[in-house]
Structures are given as structure tokens and as C-alpha cells.
Write an enzyme that holds these catalytic residues in place. Sequence first.
Site, mmCIF file in Angstrom:
data_model
loop_
_atom_site.group_PDB
_atom_site.id
_atom_site.type_symbol
_atom_site.label_atom_id
_atom_site.label_comp_id
_atom_site.label_asym_id
_atom_site.label_seq_id
_atom_site.Cartn_x
_atom_site.Cartn_y
_atom_site.Cartn_z
ATOM 1 C CG ASN A 93 -9.987 43.086 13.814
ATOM 2 O OD1 ASN A 93 -9.827 44.107 14.472
ATOM 3 N ND2 ASN A 93 -10.125 43.099 12.503
ATOM 4 C CD GLU B 238 -9.359 54.067 10.179
ATOM 5 O OE1 GLU B 238 -9.722 53.218 9.344
ATOM 6 O OE2 GLU B 238 -8.637 55.026 9.883
ATOM 7 C CB CYS C 199 -12.006 46.421 8.867
ATOM 8 S SG CYS C 199 -10.273 46.905 8.725
ATOM 9 C CD GLU D 184 -6.513 54.342 13.063
ATOM 10 O OE1 GLU D 184 -6.476 53.166 12.656
ATOM 11 O OE2 GLU D 184 -6.779 54.660 14.234
HETATM 12 P P1 NAD Z 1 -17.787 46.806 17.724
HETATM 13 O O1 NAD Z 1 -18.351 47.932 16.964
HETATM 14 O O2 NAD Z 1 -18.703 45.796 18.299
HETATM 15 O O3 NAD Z 1 -16.908 47.344 18.967
HETATM 16 C C1 NAD Z 1 -15.829 48.220 18.758
HETATM 17 C C2 NAD Z 1 -15.502 48.930 20.059
HETATM 18 O O4 NAD Z 1 -16.524 49.888 20.351
HETATM 19 C C3 NAD Z 1 -15.415 48.018 21.286
HETATM 20 O O5 NAD Z 1 -14.334 48.432 22.098
HETATM 21 C C4 NAD Z 1 -16.737 48.272 21.986
HETATM 22 O O6 NAD Z 1 -16.705 48.030 23.377
HETATM 23 C C5 NAD Z 1 -16.949 49.737 21.695
HETATM 24 N N1 NAD Z 1 -18.337 50.216 21.744
HETATM 25 C C6 NAD Z 1 -19.450 49.563 21.372
HETATM 26 N N2 NAD Z 1 -20.534 50.376 21.509
HETATM 27 C C7 NAD Z 1 -20.081 51.567 21.977
HETATM 28 C C8 NAD Z 1 -20.706 52.797 22.329
HETATM 29 N N3 NAD Z 1 -22.029 52.971 22.218
HETATM 30 N N4 NAD Z 1 -19.925 53.811 22.772
HETATM 31 C C9 NAD Z 1 -18.580 53.657 22.865
HETATM 32 N N5 NAD Z 1 -17.942 52.505 22.565
HETATM 33 C C10 NAD Z 1 -18.676 51.463 22.125
HETATM 34 O O7 NAD Z 1 -16.710 46.111 16.754
HETATM 35 P P2 NAD Z 1 -15.877 44.757 16.947
HETATM 36 O O8 NAD Z 1 -16.779 43.568 16.874
HETATM 37 O O9 NAD Z 1 -14.939 44.877 18.094
HETATM 38 O O10 NAD Z 1 -14.964 44.794 15.630
HETATM 39 C C11 NAD Z 1 -15.412 44.393 14.388
HETATM 40 C C12 NAD Z 1 -15.822 45.589 13.545
HETATM 41 O O11 NAD Z 1 -14.754 46.532 13.508
HETATM 42 C C13 NAD Z 1 -16.068 45.201 12.089
HETATM 43 O O12 NAD Z 1 -17.173 45.920 11.601
HETATM 44 C C14 NAD Z 1 -14.789 45.615 11.396
HETATM 45 O O13 NAD Z 1 -14.937 45.840 10.024
HETATM 46 C C15 NAD Z 1 -14.426 46.859 12.156
HETATM 47 N N6 NAD Z 1 -12.993 47.148 12.058
HETATM 48 C C16 NAD Z 1 -12.606 48.257 11.347
HETATM 49 C C17 NAD Z 1 -11.249 48.527 11.183
HETATM 50 C C18 NAD Z 1 -10.781 49.714 10.390
HETATM 51 O O14 NAD Z 1 -9.621 50.104 10.539
HETATM 52 N N7 NAD Z 1 -11.600 50.324 9.557
HETATM 53 C C19 NAD Z 1 -10.287 47.677 11.764
HETATM 54 C C20 NAD Z 1 -10.725 46.574 12.494
HETATM 55 C C21 NAD Z 1 -12.090 46.323 12.638
#
Ligand code: NAD
Length: 485
Positions: free
Chosen positions: A150, A247, A281, A459
Site C-alpha cells: 500500500n 508490522e 493498516c 519502526e
Molecule cells: P500480505 O501479507 O499479503 O503481503 C505482505 C508481503 O509479504 C508481500 O511482500 C508478500 O509477497 C509477502 N509474503 C506473503 N507470504 C509470505 C511468506 N509466506 N513468506 C514471506 N513473505 C511472504 O499483505 P499486503 O496485502 O501486501 O498488505 C496488506 C496488509 O498489510 C494489511 O493487513 C495491512 O494492515 C498490513 N499493513 C501493515 C502495516 C503496518 O505498518 N503495521 C503497514 C501497511 C500494511
Amino acid sequence: MSLYQIQNFINGKKTAGSGAEMVTLNPATNTVLAKGHESTASDVDAAVKAARAGFEVWKNTPAAERARVLFKAAQILRDRNDELALVETRDTGRAIQETEIVDVISGVECLEYFAGVAGSLAGEHIDLAGNFAYTRREAVGVCGAIGAWNYPIQIACWKAAPALACGNAVVYKPSEITPLSAIAVAEALQEAGLPDGVYNVVQGARECGASLVDHPDVDKISLTGSAATGAKVASVAAGGMKAVTMELGGKSPMIVFEDADLDNAVSGAQMANFYSSGQICSNGTRVFVHESVVDAFIEKLIARSKGLVLGDPEKPETQVGPIVTKTQFDQIMSYIEKGKQEGAKCVLGGNAVTDGMPEGGLFVEPTVFTECTDDMSIVREEIFGPVMSVLTFSDEEEAINRANDTQYGLAAGVFTKDLSRGHRVVARLEAGTCWINTYNITPIEMPFGGVKKSGVGRENGRAAIEYYTRIKSVYVETGDVEAPY
Ligand code: NAD
């Protein structure tokens, strides 16, 4: 428009991944935006080897020099703001009026902040009555970093800046949905004088991320992503006893007391639900409003939200862009449907929009549900879209207990003119980041992160140093060694 290239950045060079073809789409038009190839496990291995060699150089680079590189990279990115904001808008679908003022800027500010911190890293002296001990604050080593889709350049910088300031090397994997801007960060760092191998980028989805997490020569993992991904990644990292920063997602509460400035509370609720089409998030998606002011709150909220401008995210007047992928769009629409079925009242939006929108884009109206209850799916689960649930409460104790009744703990907000109450309530909220009389403001100086299933570690702020360094204790004997032998 010519296609963008998806590239790795390994040991100072842009290379093509050696895996399967990888394609990304522009969410506004559903047309191909970028092409390239995924990184295989052997590409990841090459990046980790480069990082290990880079680490040996970088950890011995004086802090003032590390700071100079980060400051210079920040300026290079600042100068490219408009061009990179457009890349972010095309990659994420988020409105240009957001990306131009938030994305690159917040990444750059993080580089600047940690450039300033680099020279202040220090251990401590511990007096032991004649003898003494001291601690050394040392870099962790090779950090594997994985981003969510995002806020791509912001997330890349929020991981790179503290890691590099502390003397670590990084292998970064951006989301497979938004792979472009991580390379701009790598280029800026290189141009600023970062030695080859210290910052590397690999590309791909889950498998690529998994190869990084599982790599035996990676010392630490920092992930931004969903709670489900976090749980998997943390458990694999635990197998290698690797340090983690997680995060993750949330379902954060925003509490509006009866004495709150309602105009500010409405602004907060809008920012907490509709900015970035709700794909943030820390969003305050459970809006608890005191029963005595809920009608006035909803009236103002609807009046101010019904005119939000949806459309082409590249147009400056657009406030709400498309949803990033069809999967995410389907998830949002299914939650809206569940909200209706489970008895919530949809008082604003609730529909997908096609009329007047760019063809191929998936747009969802900013949506408000009232008459929600704590057990509804839309109130319990992270939707990651522009869907707000309004709930009512009658006293402070009830508001706190219900706000905390969630598996998540990323953020929380309180609106009240009674600041004693503001601090009292915030002290009891189970969330890593709280706001009093505002929402979703994340200055780089303030630590950011979650509790419960929203993650571990922080962070930003000086707190991040704890997660990118480790302490070595050194005992110094000034006398003779006493031995009973
Ligand atoms: P996602 O969990 O689908 O993917 C995040 C990342 O993890 C991607 O780069 C993906 O390729 C990787 N990934 C997925 N499975 C993996 C595995 N088994 N091993 C290693 N890497 C893996 O999330 P998304 O759809 O990209 O983002 C949305 C989510 O992220 C929401 O839940 C949102 O709340 C959260 N988010 C959190 C923060 C924060 O700072 N807390 C900030 C932004 C987004």
C-alpha cells in the site's frame, strides 16, 4: 505509455530475476503496467551473499559517513518526488494528491531522521565498584525486509533507514503488487555513495519472500503485511532464532466522547477510513460514538463524505482512487454484503462504481454502516477498504472494554475535550500507537507498531534502533583474577 521494468538490484547492479515472468497492473485501468521476472532462491542467495560482503564494509564505516550517505539519498529522492509519486499512483492506484505529499516525503523524512540518529548510537558504561562493564551497540547483520503493497516507497525507506543507519546490510523484497519504487531507493542510495551490496532488492511473491526468511545467512526479518502472513513468517524466522519486526494488520478503534469537537472527530473518522481508499493498516474502522452525540456525528459525517471525488487517481481533483486488485475488491464487496446481511444499516455508499470511472478500474464508494454490533464480521475483521462501522456506547468503561475486545492492537484514537480523560483512556487501550484528538498521523519521530496480533517491534523514532542493533556486554577486570584452585 511505455511499460516499466521490474528489476532486481543486487551488489550494485540492476538485473533481471531468473524466475518466472512477473506482470503488474495499473489498478485504475487494469492494463499491464510493468513486466519482469521473479527472483528465484538462487537470486535471493546472491543478494544475501552480496549483503554479507557489504555488511563487512558498512559496519566499519564511520557513523558520520553513514549519515552523509542517508542525507544525500534523501535529497536525491526529494528531487524526484513528482516522478516517483506518479509511479506510486500507477502502481498502487492511490490518488496523486496523496502520493505527491505523503509517500516519497515520508520515506525521505525517515532517511533524514535516521541519518541524524546514526552518530548518536552508543552503549553504556556500568560501574562495578572497581571493575566495570560496558555495552557495545552493534549492527545485527543482514536484514531481510519484506513490504506490503500500500505505501511502497515509504515502507522501503522505513526499513532501510534505521537498518542502514545502524550499520546493517539489507535485502528488500517489495510486494509483488507494487515492485517499482524500491529500485529508486536503491539507485538513490548508490548515487549517494552507499557501497555495493549494502542495499539489495529482490522481486517476487510469497516464494521469494519465503526464501529470504528461511535463508540461513539472514540475521533479522522485518515484515510489513497481514497478520496471517506475519504469523507464518515469524514462525519460520523463529526456527532460525532470527530477530523480527512485524508490522501487521489491525481493526483499530476510534472513540468519540460526548464532549468531543464533532467536526474534528468527523475529520478524524474520514481520514481513518477513506484516505487511500481505506487501504491503511492503522485505520480506525470501529468508530465508537457516545450515544448522546451519535445522530449529530452521523449527520455531519454523511454531509461531508457524500461528495468525495472518486476517479482517475492521476487527476489532481481525485480523492478516492480504485481498489488495488480484483481479489481485494471482491473481499471488500463481500464484507459490505455481510454487513447488510448481519443487520448493519448502510447509510452511505455500499456500492461498486463504474459510471464516470476509468474503464477497467475497480472503485468502491466510501461506505458507512451504522447500528453495528461488536459481533458483526465488518466489526471484527480487517476489510482493508473504505468501509466504516459506527457503534454507540454509553460510558467510558464500556467504550474501553469494547475497544480492546479484538485480536488486533495496532492503533487507537480518542476524541474528547477533557484531556485527563484522553490520557486515562489511552493508557488503558491495548494498541501500539494512539492518538488524542486526531487520527493516523505518523511523524517519523514517533515509534510506530502494534501489540497482540498486530505485531512486534517498532519502526520510526529512537525505538527502532532497538530492533536494528544488538547489545554486546563487555566485563573489564582491573585487578587480579581470584580463583579457588
Ligand atoms: P500480505 O501479507 O499479503 O503481503 C505482505 C508481503 O509479504 C508481500 O511482500 C508478500 O509477497 C509477502 N509474503 C506473503 N507470504 C509470505 C511468506 N509466506 N513468506 C514471506 N513473505 C511472504 O499483505 P499486503 O496485502 O501486501 O498488505 C496488506 C496488509 O498489510 C494489511 O493487513 C495491512 O494492515 C498490513 N499493513 C501493515 C502495516 C503496518 O505498518 N503495521 C503497514 C501497511 C500494511
